[in-house]
Enzyme design. Sequence first.
Site, PDB file in Angstrom:
ATOM      1  N   ALA A  66       0.012  -2.374   2.183  1.00 49.57           N
ATOM      2  CA  ALA A  66      -0.994  -1.855   2.775  1.00 49.57           C
ATOM      3  C   ALA A  66      -2.224  -2.942   2.706  1.00 49.57           C
ATOM      4  CB  ALA A  66      -1.551  -0.649   1.836  1.00 49.57           C
ATOM      5  N   GLY A 111       3.730  -1.066   1.293  1.00 51.66           N
ATOM      6  CA  GLY A 111       3.804  -0.052   2.348  1.00 51.66           C
ATOM      7  C   GLY A 111       4.847  -0.686   3.379  1.00 51.66           C
ATOM      8  N   GLU A 114       8.075   0.638   2.296  1.00 50.10           N
ATOM      9  CA  GLU A 114       7.914   2.054   2.590  1.00 50.10           C
ATOM     10  C   GLU A 114       8.058   2.316   4.281  1.00 50.10           C
ATOM     11  OE1 GLU A 114       4.357   2.190   0.640  1.00 50.10           O
ATOM     12  OE2 GLU A 114       5.189   3.933  -0.612  1.00 50.10           O
ATOM     13  N   GLU A 134       3.565  -2.539  -6.330  1.00 53.17           N
ATOM     14  CA  GLU A 134       2.090  -1.793  -6.625  1.00 53.17           C
ATOM     15  C   GLU A 134       1.808  -1.720  -8.082  1.00 53.17           C
ATOM     16  OE1 GLU A 134       4.394  -0.653  -4.632  1.00 53.17           O
ATOM     17  OE2 GLU A 134       3.621   0.095  -2.763  1.00 53.17           O
TER      18      GLU A 134
HETATM   19  N1  COA Z   1      -3.419  -6.916   1.990  1.00 54.18           N
HETATM   20  C1  COA Z   1      -4.286  -7.423   2.488  1.00 54.18           C
HETATM   21  N2  COA Z   1      -4.234  -9.147   2.551  1.00 54.18           N
HETATM   22  C2  COA Z   1      -3.057  -9.597   2.485  1.00 54.18           C
HETATM   23  C3  COA Z   1      -1.800  -8.901   2.060  1.00 54.18           C
HETATM   24  C4  COA Z   1      -2.040  -7.600   1.618  1.00 54.18           C
HETATM   25  N3  COA Z   1      -1.348  -6.572   1.009  1.00 54.18           N
HETATM   26  N4  COA Z   1      -0.721  -9.566   1.728  1.00 54.18           N
HETATM   27  C5  COA Z   1      -1.133 -10.790   2.209  1.00 54.18           C
HETATM   28  N5  COA Z   1      -2.466 -10.767   2.652  1.00 54.18           N
HETATM   29  C6  COA Z   1      -3.212 -11.869   3.347  1.00 54.18           C
HETATM   30  C7  COA Z   1      -3.734 -12.799   2.036  1.00 54.18           C
HETATM   31  O1  COA Z   1      -4.903 -12.279   1.389  1.00 54.18           O
HETATM   32  C8  COA Z   1      -3.886 -14.151   2.632  1.00 54.18           C
HETATM   33  O2  COA Z   1      -5.089 -13.938   3.465  1.00 54.18           O
HETATM   34  P1  COA Z   1      -6.407 -15.161   3.621  1.00 54.18           P
HETATM   35  O3  COA Z   1      -5.610 -16.318   4.298  1.00 54.18           O
HETATM   36  O4  COA Z   1      -7.605 -14.502   4.267  1.00 54.18           O
HETATM   37  O5  COA Z   1      -6.504 -15.482   2.113  1.00 54.18           O
HETATM   38  C9  COA Z   1      -2.962 -14.285   4.000  1.00 54.18           C
HETATM   39  O6  COA Z   1      -2.435 -12.533   3.930  1.00 54.18           O
HETATM   40  C10 COA Z   1      -1.595 -14.783   3.686  1.00 54.18           C
HETATM   41  O7  COA Z   1      -1.341 -14.413   2.402  1.00 54.18           O
HETATM   42  P2  COA Z   1      -0.945 -15.561   1.177  1.00 54.18           P
HETATM   43  O8  COA Z   1      -0.869 -14.535  -0.299  1.00 54.18           O
HETATM   44  O9  COA Z   1      -1.979 -16.667   1.169  1.00 54.18           O
HETATM   45  O10 COA Z   1       0.785 -15.954   1.475  1.00 54.18           O
HETATM   46  P3  COA Z   1       1.626 -16.407   0.410  1.00 54.18           P
HETATM   47  O11 COA Z   1       2.809 -17.024   1.378  1.00 54.18           O
HETATM   48  O12 COA Z   1       1.118 -17.497  -0.513  1.00 54.18           O
HETATM   49  O13 COA Z   1       2.190 -15.085  -0.095  1.00 54.18           O
HETATM   50  C11 COA Z   1       2.697 -12.838  -0.545  1.00 54.18           C
HETATM   51  C12 COA Z   1       2.880 -14.240   0.560  1.00 54.18           C
HETATM   52  C13 COA Z   1       3.413 -11.688   0.569  1.00 54.18           C
HETATM   53  C14 COA Z   1       3.940 -13.084  -1.526  1.00 54.18           C
HETATM   54  C15 COA Z   1       1.486 -12.515  -1.027  1.00 54.18           C
HETATM   55  O14 COA Z   1       0.657 -12.397   0.147  1.00 54.18           O
HETATM   56  C16 COA Z   1       1.463 -11.065  -1.447  1.00 54.18           C
HETATM   57  O15 COA Z   1       1.783 -10.924  -2.784  1.00 54.18           O
HETATM   58  N6  COA Z   1       0.706 -10.030  -1.075  1.00 54.18           N
HETATM   59  C17 COA Z   1       0.282  -9.085  -1.483  1.00 54.18           C
HETATM   60  C18 COA Z   1       1.771  -7.956  -1.596  1.00 54.18           C
HETATM   61  C19 COA Z   1       1.179  -6.426  -2.363  1.00 54.18           C
HETATM   62  O16 COA Z   1       1.087  -6.565  -3.383  1.00 54.18           O
HETATM   63  N7  COA Z   1       1.551  -5.488  -1.480  1.00 54.18           N
HETATM   64  C20 COA Z   1       1.364  -4.297  -1.978  1.00 54.18           C
HETATM   65  C21 COA Z   1       0.044  -3.686  -1.360  1.00 54.18           C
HETATM   66  S1  COA Z   1      -0.347  -2.121  -2.032  1.00 54.18           S
END
Ligand code: COA
Length: 258
Positions: A66, A111, A114, A134
């Site tokens: 999400a 999400g 999910e 989460e």
């Molecule tokens: N919600 C909002 N933005 C998100 C996102 C999310 N769930 N997941 C990634 N993004 C965004 C980042 O903020 C970043 O945006 P920016 O370039 O404007 O800063 C962009 O996507 C790229 O992500 P980044 O984290 O820089 O890539 P990465 O390769 O270093 O890491 C992940 C990838 C997937 C490991 C990492 O983005 C992550 O942990 N995301 C969240 C996962 C999460 O907690 N999901 C559950 C949500 S309830």
Amino acid sequence: MPFQFIRTDLANHIYTITINREDKMNALNASLLQEIKKAMEEAEANPGVYGIIITGSGKKAFAAGADIAEFKDFSKSQGQQLSEDGHAVMNTVENCLKPVLAAVNGFALGGGCELAMACHMRIASPNAKFGQPEVNLGLIPGYGGTQRLIQLVGKGKAIEMLTTADMIGAEEAQQLGLVNHVVDQAELMEKCYSIINKIAVKSPQGIAKTMECVKAYFDTNKDGMALEIEHFGSCFDTKEFEEGTSSFLEKRRANYRN
Ligand code: COA
């Protein structure tokens, strides 16, 4: 219908929904989820659609969860509403009577995991990573993750994934039964097409009734065995049953679609 956050495409009777926020790891904001719901409804209502694929744009993510930025300042009631709306979307995907495949081309987190789990099957590329992170955010899964993960990987592994927030790779996901097949990213869509094409030549009523019986197993308000007896009986006296049995006896391929 034009969508803002997803792309849809209908080709060779297969409807593909592509989550289109590559720069945000295909994070699922509320509008995007509603678009998926609308697209699913459109695909289910269209008799020319034999199967549906949900995938993410780019090579890194199916969906990384999400949209954290969107819900950061939400109140309790807004959080509850977000979860209710998310459940409705996932149920629309899961309840579809046509096969819905997740082509998991990278991160499927929160999400995103999910959504993949609400699909009927998951085909993954080797770089796919699944997880429910989460608890890192002071949250729990809100789109059915606590329930569907148990259904797919069992209670012990589900609790481990839900409480440690550890991600698992495609190979482990396949060993656990979370993923049906792992194929190179370049072959991901082809693999999904071939599964849908295989199903598409079978009896459509057989597919739909099978889906309903499988769903009933997980619905405590339903008696799956009773439903199977009812649906089995209801297949008789139908054109598809007549075509299926006649084609076998006449040593030819059944043609259910015309
Ligand atoms: N919600 C909002 N933005 C998100 C996102 C999310 N769930 N997941 C990634 N993004 C965004 C980042 O903020 C970043 O945006 P920016 O370039 O404007 O800063 C962009 O996507 C790229 O992500 P980044 O984290 O820089 O890539 P990465 O390769 O270093 O890491 C992940 C990838 C997937 C490991 C990492 O983005 C992550 O942990 N995301 C969240 C996962 C999460 O907690 N999901 C559950 C949500 S309830």
